[in-house]
Scaffold this active site. Structure first.
Site, mmCIF file in Angstrom:
data_model
loop_
_atom_site.group_PDB
_atom_site.id
_atom_site.type_symbol
_atom_site.label_atom_id
_atom_site.label_comp_id
_atom_site.label_asym_id
_atom_site.label_seq_id
_atom_site.Cartn_x
_atom_site.Cartn_y
_atom_site.Cartn_z
ATOM 1 N N ALA A 54 7.396 -1.746 9.376
ATOM 2 C CA ALA A 54 7.364 -0.361 9.858
ATOM 3 C C ALA A 54 7.868 0.548 8.816
ATOM 4 O O ALA A 54 8.552 1.399 9.094
ATOM 5 C CB ALA A 54 7.892 -0.297 11.262
ATOM 6 N N ASP A 77 -5.999 0.941 8.202
ATOM 7 C CA ASP A 77 -5.874 0.721 7.046
ATOM 8 C C ASP A 77 -6.240 -0.653 6.389
ATOM 9 O O ASP A 77 -5.839 -1.167 5.339
ATOM 10 C CB ASP A 77 -4.468 1.095 6.199
ATOM 11 C CG ASP A 77 -3.419 0.454 6.985
ATOM 12 O OD1 ASP A 77 -3.675 -0.437 7.914
ATOM 13 O OD2 ASP A 77 -2.314 0.765 6.626
ATOM 14 N N LYS A 125 0.678 -1.071 0.095
ATOM 15 C CA LYS A 125 -0.034 0.200 -0.081
ATOM 16 C C LYS A 125 0.975 1.176 -0.022
ATOM 17 O O LYS A 125 1.703 1.208 0.833
ATOM 18 C CB LYS A 125 -0.880 0.027 1.293
ATOM 19 C CG LYS A 125 -1.731 1.111 1.301
ATOM 20 C CD LYS A 125 -1.285 2.444 2.131
ATOM 21 C CE LYS A 125 -0.416 1.963 3.247
ATOM 22 N NZ LYS A 125 0.132 3.096 4.026
#
Length: 270
Positions: A93, A130, A10
């Site tokens: 991350a 998300d 994403k």
């Protein structure tokens, strides 16, 4: 029968932070986009849920049995278990929604075998802001904390993408904490191209304060004059979009030669 799903990376083509909410989360407006590459998940029916993690970033998962794959499995009712192998190709991350993308792929796998419950969106939302967008993995506008999704005209599908990360984990919370708190205005309107061209990432500067290497990556990505280059999400991954695949591949070769320590992935927008 076993099936394989890609957990699509994403990226945020624009990310406007509008304010901090009373619940501690932030009100955002973003344009979610997805690359046709990412983690790979192999799943087959089993008596109980099991998870094996492999790949370059598998060791970075502190507790693979408490990651979003297992949490996604635990939130979806099914008559049988799944034996899952996660090939972790995306850094942790990294502003790519890697864990959320993995969860989204699990939702699609469960949908293939058993269908999804009517409240699947709520179940996805509880896993992360998300995750609902990652279930569909289609370009969309996200509002609220990112869970309120709106359709957008996707006139960018097929554009070549280069992702670059300095191999430095950058958790989301410190970046949002470093945000200056200024509402710089709403997400632009129009097609995806128009939003991407006229939008911004309000988390870029606070992320650079924590991880200065992001600025170095953005400088490198600017050199081939791509259609767009920006940091994704809360960082530290940056992306560049190209009209021509050859231009992307040339940039990838040059940057790999100059910075072999940086992680790269190439693909196309879905």
């Amino acid at each position: 029968m076993a099936i394989t799903e890609t957990a699509y990376a994403k990226i945020n083509l624009a990310l406007h932070v509008r304010g901090k909410r009373e619940d501690g989360y932030h009100e955002i407006e973003t344009l979610f986009a997805f690359v046709d590459a990412g983690d790979t998940i192999l799943a087959k029916p089993a008596e109980r849920d099991t998870l094996t993690t492999v790949g370059e970033f598998a060791q970075a998962l502190d507790n693979p049995f408490d990651n979003l794959v297992m949490r996604a499995l635990n939130t979806l009712p099914r008559p049988q278990g799944l034996d899952v192998t996660l090939e972790k190709n995306l850094p942790i991350a990294a502003g790519l929604g890697g864990g959320s993308a993995d969860a989204g792929a699990i939702f699609r796998i469960v949908e293939h075998y058993h269908g999804l419950p009517e409240d699947w969106h709520f179940r996805a939302e509880r896993l992360g802001a998300d995750v609902p967008s990652c279930v569909k993995s289609e370009m969309a506008i996200g509002r609220g904390t990112g869970t309120e999704l709106e359709a957008v005209e996707n006139d960018m599908a097929g554009m070549a993408v280069l992702l670059v990360n300095p191999r430095i984990p950058l958790p989301t919370a410190p970046v949002f904490k470093a945000w200056a708190g200024e509402d710089r205005g709403a997400l632009p309107t129009g097609t995806a191209r128009e939003i991407a061209q006229n939008g911004r990432n309000d988390l870029r500067e606070p992320a650079i304060e924590i991880c200065p290497q992001i600025a170095d990556i953005l400088e490198e990505l600017s050199r081939e004059e791509p259609f767009q280059f920006e940091m994704s999400g809360s960082g530290a991954t940056c992306f560049a979009l190209y009209e021509q695949t050859a231009a992307r591949d040339e940039a990838a070769r040059r940057i790999a030669g100059a910075h072999p320590e940086w992680w790269q992935m190439t693909g196309k927008l879905r």
